[in-house]
Design an enzyme around this catalytic site. Structure first.
Site, short mmCIF file in Angstrom:
data_model
loop_
_atom_site.label_atom_id
_atom_site.label_comp_id
_atom_site.label_asym_id
_atom_site.label_seq_id
_atom_site.Cartn_x
_atom_site.Cartn_y
_atom_site.Cartn_z
N TRP A 186 0.86 -1.19 0.00
CA TRP A 186 0.00 0.00 0.00
C TRP A 186 0.90 1.24 0.00
O TRP A 186 1.82 1.32 0.80
CB TRP A 186 -0.92 0.05 1.22
CG TRP A 186 -1.63 1.38 1.29
CD1 TRP A 186 -2.64 1.81 0.48
CD2 TRP A 186 -1.33 2.48 2.16
NE1 TRP A 186 -2.99 3.11 0.80
CE2 TRP A 186 -2.20 3.54 1.83
CE3 TRP A 186 -0.40 2.67 3.19
CZ2 TRP A 186 -2.18 4.77 2.49
CZ3 TRP A 186 -0.39 3.90 3.85
CH2 TRP A 186 -1.28 4.93 3.50
N GLU A 227 -2.97 -2.98 -2.36
CA GLU A 227 -4.12 -2.43 -1.65
C GLU A 227 -4.45 -1.05 -2.22
O GLU A 227 -3.63 -0.15 -2.21
CB GLU A 227 -3.80 -2.31 -0.15
CG GLU A 227 -4.92 -1.66 0.68
CD GLU A 227 -4.54 -1.49 2.17
OE1 GLU A 227 -3.36 -1.68 2.52
OE2 GLU A 227 -5.44 -1.17 2.96
N LYS A 234 -6.88 2.54 -2.64
CA LYS A 234 -7.51 3.49 -1.73
C LYS A 234 -8.13 4.63 -2.52
O LYS A 234 -7.60 5.04 -3.54
CB LYS A 234 -6.45 4.03 -0.77
CG LYS A 234 -7.01 4.88 0.33
CD LYS A 234 -6.02 5.01 1.47
CE LYS A 234 -6.60 5.91 2.55
NZ LYS A 234 -5.78 5.93 3.75
N ASP A 292 -9.46 -3.18 1.48
CA ASP A 292 -9.63 -2.61 2.82
C ASP A 292 -11.00 -1.95 2.82
O ASP A 292 -11.27 -1.07 1.99
CB ASP A 292 -8.50 -1.59 3.08
CG ASP A 292 -8.59 -0.92 4.44
OD1 ASP A 292 -9.68 -0.47 4.82
OD2 ASP A 292 -7.55 -0.81 5.12
N HIS A 334 -11.66 1.81 2.32
CA HIS A 334 -11.01 2.48 1.19
C HIS A 334 -11.89 2.71 -0.04
O HIS A 334 -11.36 2.84 -1.15
CB HIS A 334 -9.77 1.68 0.76
CG HIS A 334 -8.65 1.80 1.74
ND1 HIS A 334 -7.37 1.38 1.46
CD2 HIS A 334 -8.61 2.31 2.99
CE1 HIS A 334 -6.60 1.61 2.51
NE2 HIS A 334 -7.31 2.17 3.44
N HIS A 381 -8.36 -6.22 4.47
CA HIS A 381 -8.09 -5.47 5.69
C HIS A 381 -9.44 -5.14 6.28
O HIS A 381 -10.20 -4.37 5.70
CB HIS A 381 -7.35 -4.16 5.38
CG HIS A 381 -5.88 -4.29 5.45
ND1 HIS A 381 -5.03 -3.24 5.23
CD2 HIS A 381 -5.10 -5.37 5.74
CE1 HIS A 381 -3.77 -3.67 5.38
NE2 HIS A 381 -3.80 -4.94 5.67
N ASP A 408 -12.09 7.01 6.12
CA ASP A 408 -11.27 5.85 6.45
C ASP A 408 -10.67 6.02 7.84
O ASP A 408 -9.46 6.12 8.01
CB ASP A 408 -10.16 5.74 5.38
CG ASP A 408 -9.19 4.61 5.65
OD1 ASP A 408 -9.64 3.56 6.14
OD2 ASP A 408 -8.00 4.77 5.37
N ASP A 468 -10.56 4.13 10.46
CA ASP A 468 -9.98 2.97 11.14
C ASP A 468 -10.46 2.81 12.58
O ASP A 468 -9.67 2.54 13.48
CB ASP A 468 -8.44 3.00 11.05
CG ASP A 468 -7.97 2.65 9.65
OD1 ASP A 468 -8.16 1.51 9.23
OD2 ASP A 468 -7.42 3.54 8.96
N ASP A 490 -7.07 -4.24 10.35
CA ASP A 490 -6.40 -2.95 10.15
C ASP A 490 -7.22 -1.82 10.75
O ASP A 490 -8.05 -1.22 10.08
CB ASP A 490 -6.17 -2.70 8.64
CG ASP A 490 -5.40 -1.42 8.38
OD1 ASP A 490 -4.79 -0.89 9.33
OD2 ASP A 490 -5.41 -0.93 7.24
C1 RNT Z 1 -3.92 2.87 4.92
C2 RNT Z 1 -3.98 1.42 4.65
C3 RNT Z 1 -2.85 0.60 5.18
C4 RNT Z 1 -2.43 0.97 6.58
C5 RNT Z 1 -1.52 -0.03 7.24
C6 RNT Z 1 -0.87 0.52 8.46
O1 RNT Z 1 -5.05 3.54 4.59
O2 RNT Z 1 -5.19 0.92 5.09
O3 RNT Z 1 -3.17 -0.73 5.08
O4 RNT Z 1 -3.52 1.18 7.41
O5 RNT Z 1 -0.64 -0.53 6.35
ZN ZN Z 2 -5.45 -1.19 5.05
#
Ligand code: RNT
Ligand code: ZN
Length: 416
Positions: free
Chosen positions: A185, A225, A227, A258, A261, A285, A293, A295, A325
């Site tokens: 990523w 990955e 985004k 993810d 994303h 993720h 995003d 998290d 994640d």
């Molecule tokens: C960031 C991505 C990525 C990170 C990690 C720490 O938006 O989701 O995967 O969160 O690699």
């Molecule tokens: Zn991620």
């Protein structure tokens, strides 16, 4: 009492043609890759003191792991409270550089710097280690760019980092006799409307090609990955969804989805079967985005259940690689860790306990009223009694809050 409740739940599920014993057994075999970065707010050990690349931890709750020893202790505590089969998801920035700190940079990392992690994972009896090159939190990001940088020395530096990570991952895969997922990523993008959207993507592609030139196909599973945007890179991200999916398809590697994303009404649950049509493996993720995003800690909510339903009913528990994640710095971080992992486990159990065959049949017969009736009915079956039995067999209790609070009192609160 608990035993009676489990027996009764078993017969409730049996009436729908579902075998709760089988579900419990299957759940124990599905690996979840636990991210190392929840305990220290994604800072790592290699010198970064702030996060960059469009991701952010918010909150300042006491008890952040400030040293490798503290992070190990917190992971160990968290994992004691996490049921099921676990892998460790490691970022390259968590290298143990020792006396080489300040002398070796990310383009020179080797397996040696990760030996303590291997020993730790072995000690905890983990199923293996997954690995992530760290393309953020580092002074060699130039204008927020890494693998797509127009500055050749910058781009080369990050390509070399990627190559080192592939080498490290090959050894990690061999160590555990299980392939190591390497997730790429990059945060690269622009805050405002770019003048060139193609150039950065061509450079990213070239960099990926170079990283993947010659890797160990037996032990390494590379993934990209995508985004949609990041904080400070709102207008354009180089590694968009279309870019990553097409790259992965053409190159024969894996996509990592993810669920934080994508555009707010897009869902990863629907993307899982779409990709399984074409790919042998799909990586995830699992996170929880709140408006962006963000998290947030993963909780037992609808889209999570929808994702695990797809994994189970597509018969893809061996194809979908589940990783966590999220990073919350506003509450007890060990609590955050365990809550997310347990939510994923519980959602998997929920999905394993559904009468998928019967529901598919109703769909194919076009009996949509009965399908809806059944779908609504099964939402409230006695999941918690089966969950309690699963935990009991895993040697755990439903209450992890008490243990986490004690750990906070005895350990985390003393970190000043
Ligand atoms: C960031 C991505 C990525 C990170 C990690 C720490 O938006 O989701 O995967 O969160 O690699
Ligand atoms: Zn991620």
């Amino acid at each position: 009492m608990a035993q009676e409740r489990f027996e009764s739940a078993k017969s409730v599920y049996a009436a729908y043609g579902v075998d709760a014993e089988k579900a419990i057994a299957a759940l124990g075999e599905i690996p979840v890759s636990v991210h190392c970065w929840q305990g220290d707010d994604v800072l790592g050990f290699d010198g970064s003191d702030s996060l960059s690349g469009g991701i952010q931890t918010t909150g300042n709750y006491p008890g952040r792991a400030r040293t490798p020893e503290e992070l190990f202790a917190d992971i160990e505590e968290a994992m004691k409270l996490m049921p099921g089969k676990k892998r460790l998801n490691l970022h390259a920035s968590y290298a143990f550089l020792g006396k080489d700190k300040g002398k070796v940079d990310r383009d020179g990392y080797t397996y040696e710097y990760f030996r303590p992690w291997v020993a730790f994972a072995r000690k905890l009896g983990l199923d293996g280690i997954d690995f992530n090159p760290t393309f953020f939190g580092h002074p060699k990001m130039k204008d927020g760019l890494t693998l797509s940088s127009p500055d050749e020395p910058t781009r080369r530096f990050w390509v070399e980092h990627g190559k080192r990570c592939m080498e490290i991952a090959a050894q990690l895969g061999k160590d555990f006799g299980k392939s190591c997922l390497v997730n790429i990523w990059i945060p690269d993008g622009y805050k405002d409307v770019p003048a060139d959207r193609l150039g950065p993507r061509l450079r990213f592609k070239k960099s990926l090609d170079e990283i993947l030139e010659n890797y160990d196909r037996e032990w390494v599973v590379p993934a990209v990955e995508s985004k949609v945007f990041g904080i400070g890179v709102e207008s354009y991200t180089v590694g968009s969804s279309e870019f990553c999916q097409n790259y992965a398809a053409q190159k024969g590697i894996c996509c990592l989805l993810d669920n934080g994303h994508y555009h707010p009404t897009e869902v990863v649950s629907d993307k899982i079967p779409a990709l399984l049509t074409f790919y042998d493996k799909v990586a995830l993720h699992v996170t929880r985005g709140v408006r962006w995003d963000s998290d947030h800690v993963v909780t037992f909510e609808d889209e999570l259940k929808e994702m695990t339903k797809e994994i189970v009913r597509c018969n893809a528990t061996g194809k979908v690689m589940i990783g966590l994640d999220y990073f919350d710095a506003s509450i007890n971080r060990v609590f955050a860790w365990v809550t997310g992992q347990r939510s994923v486990q519980k959602a998997l159990l929920y999905a394993l306990l559904l009468p998928h065959g019967a529901m598919k049949k109703l769909q194919d017969e076009g009996d949509f009223a009965q399908l809806m009736f059944l779908q609504e009915r099964v939402k409230t079956l006695p999941l918690e009694d089966v969950w309690a039995e699963y935990l009991r067999r895993q040697g755990m209790e439903d209450d992890y809050y008490t243990a986490v609070t004690a750990y906070e009192r005895d350990v985390l609160a003393k970190r000043k």
